[in-house]
Design a protein around this motif. Structure first.
Motif, short mmCIF file in Angstrom:
data_model
loop_
_atom_site.label_atom_id
_atom_site.label_comp_id
_atom_site.label_asym_id
_atom_site.label_seq_id
_atom_site.Cartn_x
_atom_site.Cartn_y
_atom_site.Cartn_z
N PRO A 22 0.85 -1.15 -0.15
CA PRO A 22 0.02 0.03 0.02
C PRO A 22 0.90 1.13 0.23
O PRO A 22 1.96 1.35 0.78
CB PRO A 22 -0.83 -0.19 1.32
N GLY A 23 0.37 1.80 -1.17
CA GLY A 23 1.11 3.60 -1.22
C GLY A 23 1.16 4.79 -0.01
O GLY A 23 1.44 5.23 0.31
N SER A 24 -0.18 4.61 -0.33
CA SER A 24 -0.94 6.57 0.11
C SER A 24 -2.01 5.81 1.65
O SER A 24 -1.81 4.68 1.63
CB SER A 24 -2.07 6.70 -0.69
N GLU A 25 -1.81 6.61 2.43
CA GLU A 25 -2.55 6.15 3.13
C GLU A 25 -4.48 5.77 3.25
O GLU A 25 -4.84 5.25 4.26
CB GLU A 25 -2.43 7.65 4.08
N ILE A 26 -4.64 6.39 2.47
CA ILE A 26 -6.09 5.82 2.19
C ILE A 26 -5.78 4.27 2.04
O ILE A 26 -6.33 3.34 2.72
CB ILE A 26 -6.84 6.72 1.40
N MET A 27 -5.02 3.46 1.00
CA MET A 27 -4.71 2.17 0.73
C MET A 27 -4.29 0.98 2.56
O MET A 27 -4.45 0.48 2.40
CB MET A 27 -3.43 1.95 -0.19
N LYS A 28 -3.42 1.58 3.00
CA LYS A 28 -3.02 1.83 4.20
C LYS A 28 -4.20 1.68 4.85
O LYS A 28 -4.76 0.24 5.88
CB LYS A 28 -1.89 2.43 4.84
N MET A 33 -8.71 -1.17 7.98
CA MET A 33 -9.92 -2.47 7.61
C MET A 33 -10.52 -3.83 7.58
O MET A 33 -11.14 -4.32 8.06
CB MET A 33 -10.60 -0.97 7.30
N GLN A 34 -9.66 -3.73 6.43
CA GLN A 34 -9.95 -4.95 5.83
C GLN A 34 -9.31 -6.15 6.80
O GLN A 34 -10.67 -7.11 6.94
CB GLN A 34 -9.51 -5.72 4.57
N GLU A 35 -8.14 -6.14 7.23
CA GLU A 35 -8.15 -7.30 8.09
C GLU A 35 -8.73 -7.47 9.00
O GLU A 35 -8.81 -7.96 10.33
CB GLU A 35 -6.24 -6.63 8.45
N GLY A 36 -8.99 -5.71 9.91
CA GLY A 36 -9.44 -5.70 11.52
C GLY A 36 -10.59 -7.36 10.63
O GLY A 36 -11.38 -7.72 11.81
N ARG A 37 -12.09 -6.45 9.81
CA ARG A 37 -12.88 -7.40 9.53
C ARG A 37 -12.95 -8.53 9.72
O ARG A 37 -13.56 -9.46 9.97
CB ARG A 37 -14.05 -6.50 8.58
N ARG A 38 -12.20 -8.89 8.57
CA ARG A 38 -11.59 -10.61 8.48
C ARG A 38 -11.15 -10.96 10.25
O ARG A 38 -11.89 -12.16 10.61
CB ARG A 38 -10.58 -10.70 7.91
N LYS A 39 -10.55 -10.84 10.74
CA LYS A 39 -10.54 -11.65 12.01
C LYS A 39 -11.87 -11.01 13.14
O LYS A 39 -11.96 -11.93 13.74
CB LYS A 39 -9.20 -10.41 13.07
#
Length: 66
Positions: A22-28, A33-39
């Protein structure tokens, strides 16, 4: 509709994977968010599995046609 996954699934558009670089803050932020939801989903499934013995017992509705 899409499924939250990690990096072991094939490259299909229905699977939402975290970005590898991820390059930008939006991608980070997307990755966090994606990893948090998956967990969250993994934890909820772990509770269901422990409390109701999901996957430890065979299905009672399944039967083999002779």
């Amino acid at each position: 509709m899409y499924f939250l996954t990690d990096k072991i699934y094939p490259e299909w558009s229905i699977f939402a994977k975290p970005l590898t670089d991820p390059g930008s803050e939006i991608m980070k932020n997307y990755n966090r968010m994606q990893e948090g939801r998956r967990k969250d989903v993994e934890r909820a499934f772990g509770i269901l599995k422990g409390k109701f013995h999901i996957l430890s017992l065979p299905s009672r509705l399944w039967y083999q046609v002779e």
